[in-house]
Design an enzyme around this catalytic site. Structure first.
Site, PDB file in Angstrom:
ATOM      1  CD  GLU A   1      -0.924   0.091   3.820  1.00 41.71           C
ATOM      2  OE1 GLU A   1      -2.039  -0.454   3.819  1.00 41.71           O
ATOM      3  OE2 GLU A   1      -0.441   0.663   4.811  1.00 41.71           O
TER       4      GLU A   1
ATOM      5  CG  HIS B   1      -0.534   5.360   3.665  1.00 35.30           C
ATOM      6  ND1 HIS B   1       0.583   5.798   4.323  1.00 35.30           N
ATOM      7  CD2 HIS B   1      -0.633   4.031   3.949  1.00 35.30           C
ATOM      8  CE1 HIS B   1       1.110   4.786   5.003  1.00 35.30           C
ATOM      9  NE2 HIS B   1       0.404   3.691   4.782  1.00 35.30           N
TER      10      HIS B   1
ATOM     11  CG  HIS C   1       3.726   3.589   8.402  1.00 38.41           C
ATOM     12  ND1 HIS C   1       2.579   3.804   9.122  1.00 38.41           N
ATOM     13  CD2 HIS C   1       3.332   2.943   7.277  1.00 38.41           C
ATOM     14  CE1 HIS C   1       1.547   3.311   8.454  1.00 38.41           C
ATOM     15  NE2 HIS C   1       1.971   2.798   7.321  1.00 38.41           N
TER      16      HIS C   1
ATOM     17  CG  HIS D   1       4.469   0.961   3.162  1.00 40.29           C
ATOM     18  ND1 HIS D   1       3.848   2.039   2.589  1.00 40.29           N
ATOM     19  CD2 HIS D   1       3.696   0.617   4.224  1.00 40.29           C
ATOM     20  CE1 HIS D   1       2.761   2.337   3.287  1.00 40.29           C
ATOM     21  NE2 HIS D   1       2.629   1.490   4.279  1.00 40.29           N
TER      22      HIS D   1
ATOM     23  CB  CYS E   1       3.681   0.657  13.068  1.00 37.74           C
ATOM     24  SG  CYS E   1       3.356   1.805  11.709  1.00 37.74           S
TER      25      CYS E   1
HETATM   26 MN    MN Z   1       0.966   1.688   5.685  1.00 37.13          MN
END
Ligand code: MN
Length: 150
Positions: free
Chosen positions: A63, A65, A69, A103, A117
């Protein structure tokens, strides 16, 4: 509801009063063998801290975005794809996932991969690759090898 000041560590990467949840709420995103524990999420925090664990041979959703992270590996071994780079990861390594980088995390075949995370509390929804975007990634040998799980 007030958060407790202390949540004592329990055996096997558990914490007092923290439930093991499904990795994602959406059923649509592909993944294998991933659980999620939300360790810190409070109205006076701008971020959340989660613990994810990937079973041996499992993998998180590929994914990307807008939100970033910051990841700290706690247990096991595996590999991560970040952007076009594939990195070997093990306990206490730090992985940064910048905005809009594709990632995915993959556990080694013989052991789980567990990691903390840190993420924005308010965040955009992850995007999945289109078939064309997936093909573009697979055209890179190191990424194709990563997806093949070898
Ligand atoms: Mn992610």
């Amino acid at each position: 509801m007030n958060e407790p000041i202390l949540r004592k560590a329990q055996p096997d990467y558990r914490w007092q009063g923290v439930d093991i949840r499904a990795y994602k709420d959406e059923a649509s995103a592909p993944f294998r063998g991933v659980t999620r524990q939300v360790l810190a999420s409070a109205p006076d925090l701008k971020g959340e801290l989660r613990y994810f664990e990937i079973a041996p041979g499992g993998w998180t959703t590929l994914e990307r975005h807008q939100h970033a992270h910051a990841v700290t590996i706690l247990r096991g071994r595996g590999r991560a794809l970040v952007g076009h780079e594939v990195v070997e990861i093990g306990a206490l390594d730090l992985v940064t996932v910048p905005a809009w980088a594709w990632h995915q995390f993959r556990a080694a075949a013989d052991q789980p991969l567990g990691f903390l995370c840190m993420v924005d509390a308010e965040r955009d929804r992850p995007q999945l690759p289109s078939p064309a975007e997936r093909a573009e990634l697979e055209a890179m040998p190191q990424v194709a090898e990563f997806f093949a799980g070898s």
